[in-house]
Design an enzyme around this catalytic site. Structure first.
Site, mmCIF file in Angstrom:
data_model
loop_
_atom_site.group_PDB
_atom_site.id
_atom_site.type_symbol
_atom_site.label_atom_id
_atom_site.label_comp_id
_atom_site.label_asym_id
_atom_site.label_seq_id
_atom_site.Cartn_x
_atom_site.Cartn_y
_atom_site.Cartn_z
ATOM 1 N N TRP A 82 0.828 -1.221 0.000
ATOM 2 C CA TRP A 82 0.000 0.000 0.000
ATOM 3 C C TRP A 82 0.852 1.256 0.000
ATOM 4 C CZ3 TRP A 82 -4.448 -0.711 -1.918
ATOM 5 C CH2 TRP A 82 -5.154 -1.893 -1.686
ATOM 6 N N ASP A 110 -1.030 6.786 6.726
ATOM 7 C CA ASP A 110 -2.088 5.882 6.277
ATOM 8 C C ASP A 110 -2.301 4.881 7.405
ATOM 9 O OD1 ASP A 110 -3.731 3.965 5.222
ATOM 10 O OD2 ASP A 110 -2.492 3.517 3.461
ATOM 11 N N LYS A 142 -12.118 -1.676 8.107
ATOM 12 C CA LYS A 142 -11.380 -2.655 8.922
ATOM 13 C C LYS A 142 -11.758 -2.486 10.391
ATOM 14 C CE LYS A 142 -7.992 -2.044 5.373
ATOM 15 N NZ LYS A 142 -8.051 -3.301 4.635
HETATM 16 C C1 LIG Z 1 -2.922 0.225 4.618
HETATM 17 C C2 LIG Z 1 -3.929 0.345 3.509
HETATM 18 N N1 LIG Z 1 -3.932 1.447 2.751
HETATM 19 C C3 LIG Z 1 -4.811 1.598 1.745
HETATM 20 C C4 LIG Z 1 -5.739 0.636 1.441
HETATM 21 C C5 LIG Z 1 -6.710 0.853 0.313
HETATM 22 O O1 LIG Z 1 -7.973 1.065 0.839
HETATM 23 P P1 LIG Z 1 -9.246 1.228 -0.105
HETATM 24 O O2 LIG Z 1 -9.488 -0.075 -0.765
HETATM 25 O O3 LIG Z 1 -10.333 1.604 0.862
HETATM 26 O O4 LIG Z 1 -8.956 2.315 -1.063
HETATM 27 C C6 LIG Z 1 -5.774 -0.538 2.203
HETATM 28 C C7 LIG Z 1 -6.756 -1.594 1.896
HETATM 29 O O5 LIG Z 1 -6.729 -2.683 2.383
HETATM 30 C C8 LIG Z 1 -4.843 -0.675 3.256
HETATM 31 O O6 LIG Z 1 -4.829 -1.788 4.002
#
Ligand SMILES: Cc1ncc(COP(=O)(O)O)c(C=O)c1O
Length: 356
Positions: free
Chosen positions: A99, A168, A192
């Site tokens: 991510w 994040d 989550k």
């Molecule tokens: C740490 C992290 N950042 C970003 C995301 C992306 O999230 P989204 O699918 O809500 O855009 C996730 C999704 O699992 C994540 O775990």
């Protein structure tokens, strides 16, 4: 079924029961939350209560604004640099997994990115030591991913930086008391720890909001969303309602200190069981193991499909690791029950016994 999914993930049973009880008609507006106008006094009161509860339970300081937006954490990957990088600006990013790599890629499409540290050459089994980070002197912000959902690692403590951090926190927000020291902006998808998919929480410090660009398209502008108290356009009314119930549940179980204690107990239980056996191999380095996403392999990786199939037959769902890394991942967010972890530990022992 025990839901080990990394997200959307398990919700507290009392929340789901309340949603069921109120689905046809909420006592106050006298109609279903699915059909309530976002401009109605009923929804506006619920929104304000939810924001206030988030602030109280999360101990969010008064000089931060809380926004409830759309687009997931993925939209934040571009919104952050679009708002915070002026001409010639740069963002310093720490690369700790799948991510954070996405965040770096999107920021690079918007402005200048400096990768301040990376554990890519260690297959993201760990996060860099705070001392090893080479923050560039002149940058607008530093970006870190507090918990790496796919790799199963976390920062035991957020690093210091000579400028505000953007975090994040999608997979560990409100999993315990939050550290706002030097944090200019924290963002997280709700699905989550906070509720259903479709709501993104952004917590932004007033001085950072002041520094945001003013020439943004409205829907991409933190300023616009803050000025309109997250109702510039139609927000995810139902998602916000459920998120509000989850935050009330957090308070009812004793707040974030108590939640942290439960999370530590659950994760330790599981890591202890994995460490006690040569049959399983936890993938994250011990000093930065996630409390939310416990990732491991079987010593004999060829047995993993059989392991996952047997787990499913035993009523355990969502244990397959992310498609990019494979293996096994048990996501044990706030609402995941301690008894569920005990059940998985029993299953680990039983599977090993039958295969040895
Ligand atoms: C740490 C992290 N950042 C970003 C995301 C992306 O999230 P989204 O699918 O809500 O855009 C996730 C999704 O699992 C994540 O775990």
């Amino acid at each position: 079924v025990l839901n080990f999914s990394a997200g959307p993930a398990v919700l507290p049973p009392p929340v789901v029961e309340q949603v069921q009880a109120e689905l046809l008609r909420m006592p106050r507006p006298g109609m279903s939350m699915l059909e309530v106008s976002h401009r109605s006094t009923g929804f506006q009161a619920l929104l304000e209560e939810t924001l206030a509860d988030l602030r109280t339970v999360g101990r969010i300081p008064a000089d931060y604004q809380v926004l409830l937006l759309h687009g997931g954490a993925s939209l934040q990957f571009s919104m952050v640099p679009q708002n915070l990088l002026g001409p010639g600006g740069r963002g310093c990013y720490v690369e700790t997994g799948f991510w954070s790599t996405k965040a770096i890629e999107d920021a690079g499409r918007v402005g200048t990115v400096v990768v301040t540290g990376s554990t890519k050459d260690q297959h993201f089994r760990t996060v860099p030591s705070a001392r090893s980070l080479l923050w560039s002197r002149a940058a607008n912000y530093g970006h870190v991913t507090s918990n790496n959902t796919i790799e199963g690692t976390r920062w035991p403590e957020l690093p210091d930086a000579p400028f505000p951090l953007v975090v994040d926190a999608s997979s560990d927000i409100m999993s315990g008391p939050m550290d706002f020291r030097n944090c200019g902006l924290i963002y997280a998808s709700a699905q989550k720890n906070l509720g259903p998919a479709g709501v993104t929480v952004v917590i932004i410090r007033d001085d950072i909001l002041e520094r945001c660009r003013t020439d943004m398209p409205a829907m991409l502008s933190y300023r616009v969303h803050a000025e309109h108290r997250s109702c510039y356009n139609t927000p995810n009314t139902f998602g916000i309602y459920v998120l509000g119930l989850v935050v009330k549940w957090m308070r009812s179980v004793g707040g974030l200190e108590q939640i942290r204690r439960m999370n530590v107990r659950k994760a330790l239980r599981l890591y202890e069981a994995l460490d006690a056996s040569d049959f399983y191999r936890p993938t994250a380095a011990p000093e930065c193991r996630s409390l939310m996403n416990v990732t491991f392999r079987l010593a004999n990786q060829g047995r993993e499909p059989a392991f996952l199939a047997a787990a499913e037959r035993a009523g355990m769902d969502g244990l397959a690791g992310h498609r990019s890394v494979g293996g096994v991942r048990a996501s044990i967010y706030n609402a995941f029950p301690e008894a569920g972890v005990s059940q998985l530990v029993e299953f680990l022992r039983e599977f090993e016994r039958t295969q040895s």
